[in-house]
Scaffold this active site. Structure first.
Site, PDB file in Angstrom:
ATOM      1  N   THR A  90      -0.483  -3.648  12.568  1.00 56.36           N
ATOM      2  CA  THR A  90       0.745  -3.776  11.743  1.00 56.36           C
ATOM      3  C   THR A  90       1.725  -2.736  12.190  1.00 56.36           C
ATOM      4  O   THR A  90       3.077  -3.680  12.309  1.00 56.36           O
ATOM      5  CB  THR A  90       0.242  -3.415  10.406  1.00 56.36           C
ATOM      6  OG1 THR A  90      -0.947  -3.993  10.041  1.00 56.36           O
ATOM      7  CG2 THR A  90       1.420  -3.723   9.165  1.00 56.36           C
ATOM      8  N   LEU A  91       1.688  -1.787  12.341  1.00 52.78           N
ATOM      9  CA  LEU A  91       2.728  -0.786  12.642  1.00 52.78           C
ATOM     10  C   LEU A  91       3.158  -0.875  13.979  1.00 52.78           C
ATOM     11  O   LEU A  91       4.449  -0.593  14.456  1.00 52.78           O
ATOM     12  CB  LEU A  91       2.344   0.717  12.217  1.00 52.78           C
ATOM     13  CG  LEU A  91       2.473   0.979  10.648  1.00 52.78           C
ATOM     14  CD1 LEU A  91       2.076   2.301  10.545  1.00 52.78           C
ATOM     15  CD2 LEU A  91       3.647   0.713   9.964  1.00 52.78           C
TER      16      LEU A  91
ATOM     17  N   ASP B 130      -5.816  -0.461  -1.561  1.00 54.77           N
ATOM     18  CA  ASP B 130      -6.632  -1.464  -2.483  1.00 54.77           C
ATOM     19  C   ASP B 130      -8.021  -1.825  -1.910  1.00 54.77           C
ATOM     20  O   ASP B 130      -8.146  -1.918  -0.526  1.00 54.77           O
ATOM     21  CB  ASP B 130      -5.773  -2.441  -2.758  1.00 54.77           C
ATOM     22  CG  ASP B 130      -5.715  -3.619  -1.538  1.00 54.77           C
ATOM     23  OD1 ASP B 130      -5.424  -3.035  -0.744  1.00 54.77           O
ATOM     24  OD2 ASP B 130      -6.302  -4.619  -1.841  1.00 54.77           O
TER      25      ASP B 130
ATOM     26  N   GLY C 188      -3.728  -0.392  13.908  1.00 54.94           N
ATOM     27  CA  GLY C 188      -2.424  -0.167  14.305  1.00 54.94           C
ATOM     28  C   GLY C 188      -1.732  -1.290  14.620  1.00 54.94           C
ATOM     29  O   GLY C 188      -0.500  -1.309  15.003  1.00 54.94           O
TER      30      GLY C 188
ATOM     31  N   ASP D 288       0.332   3.357   3.779  1.00 57.45           N
ATOM     32  CA  ASP D 288      -0.667   4.001   3.324  1.00 57.45           C
ATOM     33  C   ASP D 288      -1.877   4.686   4.419  1.00 57.45           C
ATOM     34  O   ASP D 288      -2.143   5.924   4.239  1.00 57.45           O
ATOM     35  CB  ASP D 288      -1.319   2.930   2.212  1.00 57.45           C
ATOM     36  CG  ASP D 288      -1.664   1.619   2.714  1.00 57.45           C
ATOM     37  OD1 ASP D 288      -1.350   1.404   4.062  1.00 57.45           O
ATOM     38  OD2 ASP D 288      -2.440   0.901   1.974  1.00 57.45           O
TER      39      ASP D 288
ATOM     40  N   GLY E 242       0.741  -1.178   0.008  1.00 55.39           N
ATOM     41  CA  GLY E 242       0.032   0.149  -0.054  1.00 55.39           C
ATOM     42  C   GLY E 242       0.724   1.407  -0.035  1.00 55.39           C
ATOM     43  O   GLY E 242       0.212   2.285  -0.407  1.00 55.39           O
TER      44      GLY E 242
ATOM     45  N   LYS F  42      -6.653   6.759  10.393  1.00 52.76           N
ATOM     46  CA  LYS F  42      -7.913   6.373  10.661  1.00 52.76           C
ATOM     47  C   LYS F  42      -8.161   5.906  11.850  1.00 52.76           C
ATOM     48  O   LYS F  42      -7.543   4.881  12.233  1.00 52.76           O
ATOM     49  CB  LYS F  42      -8.372   5.026   9.401  1.00 52.76           C
ATOM     50  CG  LYS F  42      -9.912   4.617   9.574  1.00 52.76           C
ATOM     51  CD  LYS F  42     -10.473   3.912   8.396  1.00 52.76           C
ATOM     52  CE  LYS F  42     -10.046   2.581   8.312  1.00 52.76           C
ATOM     53  NZ  LYS F  42     -10.650   1.807   7.224  1.00 52.76           N
TER      54      LYS F  42
ATOM     55  N   ASP G 219      -4.882   1.668  10.567  1.00 55.77           N
ATOM     56  CA  ASP G 219      -6.332   1.416  10.840  1.00 55.77           C
ATOM     57  C   ASP G 219      -6.443   0.830  12.211  1.00 55.77           C
ATOM     58  O   ASP G 219      -6.267   1.640  13.234  1.00 55.77           O
ATOM     59  CB  ASP G 219      -6.655   0.377  10.003  1.00 55.77           C
ATOM     60  CG  ASP G 219      -8.317   0.069  10.052  1.00 55.77           C
ATOM     61  OD1 ASP G 219      -8.929   0.692  10.824  1.00 55.77           O
ATOM     62  OD2 ASP G 219      -8.758  -0.874   9.298  1.00 55.77           O
TER      63      ASP G 219
HETATM   64  P1  IMP Z   1      -3.820  -2.067  10.453  1.00 56.17           P
HETATM   65  O1  IMP Z   1      -5.055  -2.497  10.867  1.00 56.17           O
HETATM   66  O2  IMP Z   1      -3.599  -0.635  11.175  1.00 56.17           O
HETATM   67  O3  IMP Z   1      -2.776  -3.046  10.830  1.00 56.17           O
HETATM   68  O4  IMP Z   1      -3.763  -1.670   8.875  1.00 56.17           O
HETATM   69  C1  IMP Z   1      -3.355  -2.715   7.998  1.00 56.17           C
HETATM   70  C2  IMP Z   1      -3.494  -2.665   6.614  1.00 56.17           C
HETATM   71  O5  IMP Z   1      -4.903  -2.682   6.542  1.00 56.17           O
HETATM   72  C3  IMP Z   1      -3.252  -1.101   6.242  1.00 56.17           C
HETATM   73  O6  IMP Z   1      -1.730  -1.103   5.729  1.00 56.17           O
HETATM   74  C4  IMP Z   1      -3.902  -1.341   4.518  1.00 56.17           C
HETATM   75  O7  IMP Z   1      -3.058  -2.010   3.874  1.00 56.17           O
HETATM   76  C5  IMP Z   1      -5.149  -2.170   5.134  1.00 56.17           C
HETATM   77  N1  IMP Z   1      -6.281  -1.188   5.353  1.00 56.17           N
HETATM   78  C6  IMP Z   1      -6.757  -0.714   6.456  1.00 56.17           C
HETATM   79  N2  IMP Z   1      -7.753   0.112   6.226  1.00 56.17           N
HETATM   80  C7  IMP Z   1      -7.852   0.172   4.922  1.00 56.17           C
HETATM   81  C8  IMP Z   1      -8.624   0.884   3.960  1.00 56.17           C
HETATM   82  O8  IMP Z   1      -9.671   1.515   4.320  1.00 56.17           O
HETATM   83  N3  IMP Z   1      -8.472   0.598   2.621  1.00 56.17           N
HETATM   84  C9  IMP Z   1      -7.448   0.098   2.272  1.00 56.17           C
HETATM   85  N4  IMP Z   1      -6.753  -0.803   3.107  1.00 56.17           N
HETATM   86  C10 IMP Z   1      -6.870  -0.516   4.447  1.00 56.17           C
HETATM   87 MG    MG Z   2      -0.970  -1.867   3.728  1.00 53.65          MG
END
Ligand code: IMP
Ligand code: MG
Length: 174
Positions: A106-107, A158, A104, A99, A43, A130, A102
């Protein structure tokens, strides 16, 4: 191709203007240089390309790929580092580039892993912060835009691997 209804949230011009501001801020904040930008694939690829070119400092660029098991629009919460960063982070000023933040998960997880390798500093840049579904606290040092909730596509983001190449950022209407 399946049709989904989308509405534009951020157009190319406002994204470009915002990325320039972030680039300036990052440049001011890192007078020492020695920057290493690490993009999370896939992303981050569009944001990384624009952000890197907006910096007025030399930097190195690398990528990591992290999969979050499971598909769909909510990440499953278990992380697997599919491809780790290749350049050593030791004593470097590192900026993790993604990108969107969400949940959090992953990071926050990947950050922990990098921190154990002793970077000089470690910051996070994300095009979108977000907030509504945050599970793990992540301080997003540099964010392009903040939204509460909704599924976004475009500018690297995506839906089922589609729409990453849209220049603007769109929300998928339910
Ligand atoms: P996390 O939930 O913070 O670990 O986010 C992990 C990954 O989920 C992000 O890097 C995106 O690839 C994907 N993701 C989360 N929200 C969205 C969205 O609204 N659109 C597209 N991908 C998303
Ligand atoms: Mg991603």
């Amino acid at each position: 191709m399946e049709q989904v209804k989308t509405r534009m949230l951020f157009d190319e011009n406002s994204i470009a203007a915002r990325v320039q501001e972030l680039g300036k801020q990052i440049s001011v904040d890192h007078p020492e240089g020695n920057l290493l930008l690490i993009g999370i694939l896939k992303g981050s690829f569009v944001f990384m390309a624009d952000l890197a070119r907006s910096l007025s400092l030399p930097c190195q660029i690398d990528f990591a790929r992290i999969s979050s098991y499971g598909t769909g629009t909510v990440s499953a919460g278990q992380l697997k580092v599919v491809m780790d960063v290749g350049i050593s982070v030791k004593d470097r000023h590192v900026i993790l580039v993604d990108d969107i933040v969400d949940s959090g998960l992953t990071l926050s997880e990947y950050r922990k892993r990098l921190e154990s390798a002793s970077p000089k500093s470690l910051k996070i840049a994300a095009m979108i912060d977000k907030t509504a579904r945050r599970e793990k606290f992540v301080h997003v040092d540099y964010y392009g835009f903040r939204i509460e909730d909704g599924f976004l596509v475009g500018y690297g983001l995506d839906w089922d691997e589609k729409y990453r190449n849209l220049g603007g950022i769109y929300i998928i209407e339910p």
